[in-house]
Design a protein around this motif. Structure first.
Motif, PDB file in Angstrom:
ATOM      1  N   TYR A  58      34.635  47.890  57.880  1.00  0.00           N
ATOM      2  CA  TYR A  58      33.865  48.603  56.002  1.00  0.00           C
ATOM      3  C   TYR A  58      33.937  46.804  55.363  1.00  0.00           C
ATOM      4  CZ  TYR A  58      38.365  46.377  54.557  1.00  0.00           C
ATOM      5  OH  TYR A  58      39.687  46.396  54.578  1.00  0.00           O
ATOM      6  N   ASP A  59      32.970  46.994  53.973  1.00  0.00           N
ATOM      7  CA  ASP A  59      32.490  45.699  53.354  1.00  0.00           C
ATOM      8  C   ASP A  59      33.638  45.436  52.652  1.00  0.00           C
ATOM      9  OD1 ASP A  59      30.393  44.179  55.003  1.00  0.00           O
ATOM     10  OD2 ASP A  59      29.782  45.874  54.627  1.00  0.00           O
ATOM     11  N   LEU A  60      33.640  47.170  51.849  1.00  0.00           N
ATOM     12  CA  LEU A  60      34.737  47.386  50.866  1.00  0.00           C
ATOM     13  C   LEU A  60      36.080  48.661  50.565  1.00  0.00           C
ATOM     14  CD1 LEU A  60      36.071  46.313  47.862  1.00  0.00           C
ATOM     15  CD2 LEU A  60      34.020  47.426  46.932  1.00  0.00           C
ATOM     16  N   CYS A  61      37.070  48.415  50.102  1.00  0.00           N
ATOM     17  CA  CYS A  61      37.511  49.657  51.007  1.00  0.00           C
ATOM     18  C   CYS A  61      38.809  49.893  48.898  1.00  0.00           C
ATOM     19  CB  CYS A  61      38.794  49.396  51.426  1.00  0.00           C
ATOM     20  SG  CYS A  61      40.641  50.736  52.095  1.00  0.00           S
ATOM     21  N   ILE A  62      38.452  51.295  48.993  1.00  0.00           N
ATOM     22  CA  ILE A  62      39.294  51.369  47.665  1.00  0.00           C
ATOM     23  C   ILE A  62      40.061  52.380  48.528  1.00  0.00           C
ATOM     24  CG2 ILE A  62      39.097  52.702  45.798  1.00  0.00           C
ATOM     25  CD1 ILE A  62      37.762  51.041  45.887  1.00  0.00           C
ATOM     26  N   GLY A  63      41.423  52.164  47.624  1.00  0.00           N
ATOM     27  CA  GLY A  63      42.276  52.664  48.196  1.00  0.00           C
ATOM     28  C   GLY A  63      42.792  53.909  46.924  1.00  0.00           C
ATOM     29  N   ARG A  68      51.596  45.069  41.454  1.00  0.00           N
ATOM     30  CA  ARG A  68      50.219  44.333  41.141  1.00  0.00           C
ATOM     31  C   ARG A  68      50.404  42.725  42.344  1.00  0.00           C
ATOM     32  NH1 ARG A  68      49.358  40.402  35.220  1.00  0.00           N
ATOM     33  NH2 ARG A  68      47.785  39.149  36.275  1.00  0.00           N
ATOM     34  N   PRO A  69      49.563  42.161  42.694  1.00  0.00           N
ATOM     35  CA  PRO A  69      48.021  42.707  42.264  1.00  0.00           C
ATOM     36  C   PRO A  69      47.715  44.245  43.062  1.00  0.00           C
ATOM     37  CG  PRO A  69      48.433  41.529  44.101  1.00  0.00           C
ATOM     38  CD  PRO A  69      49.420  41.491  43.500  1.00  0.00           C
ATOM     39  N   TYR A  70      46.705  44.679  42.425  1.00  0.00           N
ATOM     40  CA  TYR A  70      45.775  45.374  42.778  1.00  0.00           C
ATOM     41  C   TYR A  70      44.716  45.315  43.863  1.00  0.00           C
ATOM     42  CZ  TYR A  70      48.166  47.235  38.730  1.00  0.00           C
ATOM     43  OH  TYR A  70      48.566  47.368  37.690  1.00  0.00           O
ATOM     44  N   HIS A  71      44.651  43.779  44.417  1.00  0.00           N
ATOM     45  CA  HIS A  71      43.387  44.118  45.237  1.00  0.00           C
ATOM     46  C   HIS A  71      43.483  42.423  46.181  1.00  0.00           C
ATOM     47  CE1 HIS A  71      42.996  39.948  42.684  1.00  0.00           C
ATOM     48  NE2 HIS A  71      42.086  40.113  43.498  1.00  0.00           N
ATOM     49  N   TYR A  72      42.988  42.153  47.518  1.00  0.00           N
ATOM     50  CA  TYR A  72      43.437  41.535  47.950  1.00  0.00           C
ATOM     51  C   TYR A  72      41.391  40.977  48.407  1.00  0.00           C
ATOM     52  CZ  TYR A  72      43.586  38.434  52.272  1.00  0.00           C
ATOM     53  OH  TYR A  72      44.708  37.211  52.981  1.00  0.00           O
ATOM     54  N   LYS A  73      40.840  39.523  48.252  1.00  0.00           N
ATOM     55  CA  LYS A  73      40.350  38.547  48.017  1.00  0.00           C
ATOM     56  C   LYS A  73      38.726  40.021  47.552  1.00  0.00           C
ATOM     57  CE  LYS A  73      42.167  35.813  51.510  1.00  0.00           C
ATOM     58  NZ  LYS A  73      41.997  35.135  52.695  1.00  0.00           N
ATOM     59  N   ASP A  74      37.970  40.054  48.698  1.00  0.00           N
ATOM     60  CA  ASP A  74      36.987  40.637  48.530  1.00  0.00           C
ATOM     61  C   ASP A  74      37.081  41.979  49.083  1.00  0.00           C
ATOM     62  OD1 ASP A  74      36.368  39.376  50.966  1.00  0.00           O
ATOM     63  OD2 ASP A  74      33.807  38.834  50.561  1.00  0.00           O
ATOM     64  N   SER A  75      38.327  42.485  49.318  1.00  0.00           N
ATOM     65  CA  SER A  75      38.298  43.352  50.746  1.00  0.00           C
ATOM     66  C   SER A  75      39.014  44.720  50.606  1.00  0.00           C
ATOM     67  CB  SER A  75      39.365  42.809  51.846  1.00  0.00           C
ATOM     68  OG  SER A  75      39.586  43.194  52.894  1.00  0.00           O
ATOM     69  N   VAL A  76      39.515  44.353  48.898  1.00  0.00           N
ATOM     70  CA  VAL A  76      40.680  45.998  48.953  1.00  0.00           C
ATOM     71  C   VAL A  76      41.029  46.705  47.529  1.00  0.00           C
ATOM     72  CG1 VAL A  76      42.439  45.079  49.891  1.00  0.00           C
ATOM     73  CG2 VAL A  76      42.540  47.834  49.382  1.00  0.00           C
ATOM     74  N   LEU A 119      32.875  46.283  36.476  1.00  0.00           N
ATOM     75  CA  LEU A 119      33.563  44.907  36.211  1.00  0.00           C
ATOM     76  C   LEU A 119      32.363  44.941  37.759  1.00  0.00           C
ATOM     77  CD1 LEU A 119      37.356  44.778  35.947  1.00  0.00           C
ATOM     78  CD2 LEU A 119      34.831  44.223  34.914  1.00  0.00           C
ATOM     79  N   LEU A 120      32.305  45.550  38.282  1.00  0.00           N
ATOM     80  CA  LEU A 120      31.555  45.130  39.175  1.00  0.00           C
ATOM     81  C   LEU A 120      29.856  44.909  38.565  1.00  0.00           C
ATOM     82  CD1 LEU A 120      32.472  48.102  42.272  1.00  0.00           C
ATOM     83  CD2 LEU A 120      33.285  45.884  42.261  1.00  0.00           C
ATOM     84  N   GLN A 121      29.409  45.461  37.901  1.00  0.00           N
ATOM     85  CA  GLN A 121      27.809  45.290  37.619  1.00  0.00           C
ATOM     86  C   GLN A 121      27.733  44.151  36.625  1.00  0.00           C
ATOM     87  OE1 GLN A 121      26.660  49.225  35.531  1.00  0.00           O
ATOM     88  NE2 GLN A 121      27.373  49.694  36.375  1.00  0.00           N
ATOM     89  N   ARG A 122      28.922  43.989  36.082  1.00  0.00           N
ATOM     90  CA  ARG A 122      29.421  42.147  35.035  1.00  0.00           C
ATOM     91  C   ARG A 122      28.791  41.260  36.265  1.00  0.00           C
ATOM     92  NH1 ARG A 122      33.803  42.335  31.391  1.00  0.00           N
ATOM     93  NH2 ARG A 122      33.666  44.285  30.563  1.00  0.00           N
ATOM     94  N   HIS A 123      29.573  41.262  37.331  1.00  0.00           N
ATOM     95  CA  HIS A 123      29.674  39.940  38.014  1.00  0.00           C
ATOM     96  C   HIS A 123      28.667  40.126  39.213  1.00  0.00           C
ATOM     97  CE1 HIS A 123      33.249  38.335  37.129  1.00  0.00           C
ATOM     98  NE2 HIS A 123      34.058  39.370  36.641  1.00  0.00           N
ATOM     99  N   ALA A 124      27.540  41.394  39.071  1.00  0.00           N
ATOM    100  CA  ALA A 124      26.895  41.192  39.126  1.00  0.00           C
ATOM    101  C   ALA A 124      26.651  41.527  40.978  1.00  0.00           C
ATOM    102  CB  ALA A 124      25.697  40.260  39.723  1.00  0.00           C
ATOM    103  N   VAL A 125      27.474  42.231  41.453  1.00  0.00           N
ATOM    104  CA  VAL A 125      27.803  42.226  42.650  1.00  0.00           C
ATOM    105  C   VAL A 125      27.388  43.420  43.808  1.00  0.00           C
ATOM    106  CG1 VAL A 125      29.875  43.582  44.861  1.00  0.00           C
ATOM    107  CG2 VAL A 125      30.288  42.136  42.092  1.00  0.00           C
ATOM    108  N   ASP A 129      32.229  37.757  49.637  1.00  0.00           N
ATOM    109  CA  ASP A 129      31.315  37.794  48.352  1.00  0.00           C
ATOM    110  C   ASP A 129      32.135  37.276  47.177  1.00  0.00           C
ATOM    111  OD1 ASP A 129      29.680  38.361  46.323  1.00  0.00           O
ATOM    112  OD2 ASP A 129      29.576  39.866  47.474  1.00  0.00           O
ATOM    113  N   ASP A 130      31.421  35.929  46.468  1.00  0.00           N
ATOM    114  CA  ASP A 130      31.954  34.857  45.951  1.00  0.00           C
ATOM    115  C   ASP A 130      32.559  36.448  44.326  1.00  0.00           C
ATOM    116  OD1 ASP A 130      33.117  33.124  46.892  1.00  0.00           O
ATOM    117  OD2 ASP A 130      31.154  32.015  46.920  1.00  0.00           O
ATOM    118  N   ALA A 131      31.508  36.619  44.493  1.00  0.00           N
ATOM    119  CA  ALA A 131      31.344  37.463  43.463  1.00  0.00           C
ATOM    120  C   ALA A 131      32.041  38.923  42.868  1.00  0.00           C
ATOM    121  CB  ALA A 131      29.767  38.498  43.176  1.00  0.00           C
ATOM    122  N   LEU A 132      32.160  39.636  44.244  1.00  0.00           N
ATOM    123  CA  LEU A 132      33.245  40.311  44.328  1.00  0.00           C
ATOM    124  C   LEU A 132      34.506  40.184  44.145  1.00  0.00           C
ATOM    125  CD1 LEU A 132      33.366  43.214  45.614  1.00  0.00           C
ATOM    126  CD2 LEU A 132      33.563  43.409  47.747  1.00  0.00           C
TER     127      LEU A 132
END
Length: 489
Positions: free
Chosen positions: A159-164, A295-303, A334-340, A352-355
């Protein structure tokens, strides 16, 4: 090449996340541990644990941000509830409107909403893999391993992005804990719930009718425990009994339960029927109430984790699902704001720095909000089971109503166009009751709701103390004058 998203969890939050990302151009696949709830053979499993959903402005705004048509379809199946109907032990009902401007929340069956969202995925050819349990996640290498329980085979999925979005007992969150220093708090509160049902009434001609007023959320507050009932389209009510675990433990069998229920909820027993109550008591499990912060809810650009996977809360503000759907709206913005860009080619081993920036901002900006609503939900249990019957609560509601009428009214629909592009709007001026801000103002973040409510409480307390001091001071002055006259006489 279009990048891929794997959504783990096919509940309402996972489904809406899949629809939002599909709309933005991602190649989405959803994986779900359970069977397809739409199949007839699986529907019986849904009856035992199905607290009705109270959908309000935050959830509706999130649906509209993804697809107006989905929101319109939902509203056709929902039943408006304009206030609470309080049922004291003496049986004399008391209606308490939710809002001075007549706004309402909506009752909907959880399964019905989930099925509709799954049908939307099917209509858009978004694959949903049922019977797939997450076994392992490699968030660095970006691949997940699932066990297909239908054939007992394992499959590794890149995958490129995982949503839990896999709920309070999230497997994605457990895997995330292995790679981040997660601050995590889990608490089982010392209360449980049992699902009950009020069947439709049957008229002399065989026609069905509601046994209670259908446009209220009905509450039987009994200090340390309570019974609630929400209306369904088939003219039944889904009823839920909340009580301390210690209270349930005292009841050794169905007969003791019936006697206890009759002493505390005599009018509700007449509505449910003794035989039906015994059947529900024996069939439906006692279920726990869990409270989770992380917290946190994410890891890098992965999940990233959303909904109950990130912030399970007790159901007493009716905001669990509304908050989860709002998570999707905020993340999407936020994905749109950072132009992902879902079509961007990201070389293996790079990020992906934007992600990264979008997911980091999601954690940083959302954490205070999620903690705030978890705390507010817990506090609202005391209000629902006891405070709604007290004179002080009723007085405060009148004061809130009077002061709220001095603030110009804006229906939440007016904010939706801006909330499709902005997470939240500047804090409005004027007086807004706490319940109104939480339930009918999606433009105000939960954290700001809590801050504004605290400022208003301080104002009320200061006015109350000033009034008390004035009364005491005036009384002392007159007493002193009387004493002085006696001395001179």
């Amino acid at each position: 090449m279009t990048r891929s998203v794997v959504v783990v969890g096919a509940g309402p939050v996972g489904c809406l996340a899949a629809l939002a990302l599909h709309r933005e151009g991602w190649a989405v696949t959803v994986y779900e541990t359970r069977a397809d709830m739409r199949l007839p053979e699986n529907k019986s499993q849904l009856v035992q644990r199905s607290i009705n959903l109270a959908m309000s402005s935050r959830g509706i705004t999130a649906l509209r941000a993804v697809d107006n048509r989905i929101a319109d379809k939902f509203l056709q199946t929902a039943i408006p509830m304009h206030g609470r109907m309080i049922h004291p032990v003496n049986g004399k009902e008391q209606s308490q409107p939710y809002d001075v401007n007549g706004q309402w929340i909506n009752s909907i069956d959880r399964a019905l909403l989930n099925e509709d969202l799954l049908n939307e995925l099917t209509a858009k050819s978004i694959p949903v893999k049922f019977h797939h349990k997450l076994l392992h996640a490699n968030f660095e290498g970006k691949h997940l391993t699932f066990r297909d329980s239908a054939c007992e085979k394992d499959a590794t999925v890149p995958y490129d992005l995982c949503i839990g979005a896999d709920g309070a007992y999230s497997a994605v969150r457990r895997q995330l804990m292995r790679v981040v220093r997660m601050d995590y708090q889990q608490e089982f509160i010392p209360h449980e719930y049992i699902e009950l049902r009020v069947a439709p009434g049957i008229g002399p001609d065989g026609s069905t009718h509601y046994q209670l007023h259908p446009n209220h959320l009905h509450i039987w507050p009994r200090h340390s425990f309570m019974l609630i009932a929400l209306p369904n389209k088939d003219k039944s009510f889904t009823s839920t009994l909340f009580a301390p675990t210690s209270e349930f433990e005292k009841l050794k069998d169905a007969n003791e339960f019936i006697d206890w229920f009759r002493s505390h909820f005599p009018d509700a027993l007449n509505l449910i029927g003794e035989s039906r109550l015994i059947e529900d008591y024996k069939r439906n499990p006692r279920s726990p109430l869990i409270h989770i912060k992380a917290r946190p809810y994410h890891y890098k650009d992965s999940v990233v984790i959303l909904g109950d996977a990130a912030h399970a809360m007790v159901p007493f503000y009716g905001q669990g699902l509304n908050c989860g759907l709002e998570d999707v709206r905020v993340l999407d913005i936020l994905l749109q704001r950072h132009a992902v860009d879902p079509a961007k080619s990201v070389p293996q081993g790079t990020m992906d720095d934007a992600l990264v920036s979008a997911l980091r901002e999601y954690t940083d900006s959302r954490h205070e909000d999620l903690n705030a609503i978890c705390d507010l939900a817990m506090a609202n249990y005391e209000e629902m089971r006891h405070a709604v019957t007290t004179p002080l609560y009723k007085l405060r509601k009148r004061v809130d109503g009077l002061l709220s009428r001095l603030t110009p009214f804006t229906a939440f629909e007016a904010f939706i166009p801006r909330l499709k592009q902005e997470t939240f709007l500047p804090t409005p001026r004027g007086w807004l009751a706490l319940y109104t801000m939480v339930t009918f103002r999606p433009d105000i973040s939960y954290a700001e709701v809590k801050r504004k409510a605290r400022r208003q409480d301080t104002f009320i307390n200061n006015v109350a103390w000033s009034g008390l001091m004035f009364v005491l001071g005036t009384g002392s002055l007159f007493a002193g004058l009387r004493f002085w006259r006696r001395l001179r006489g």
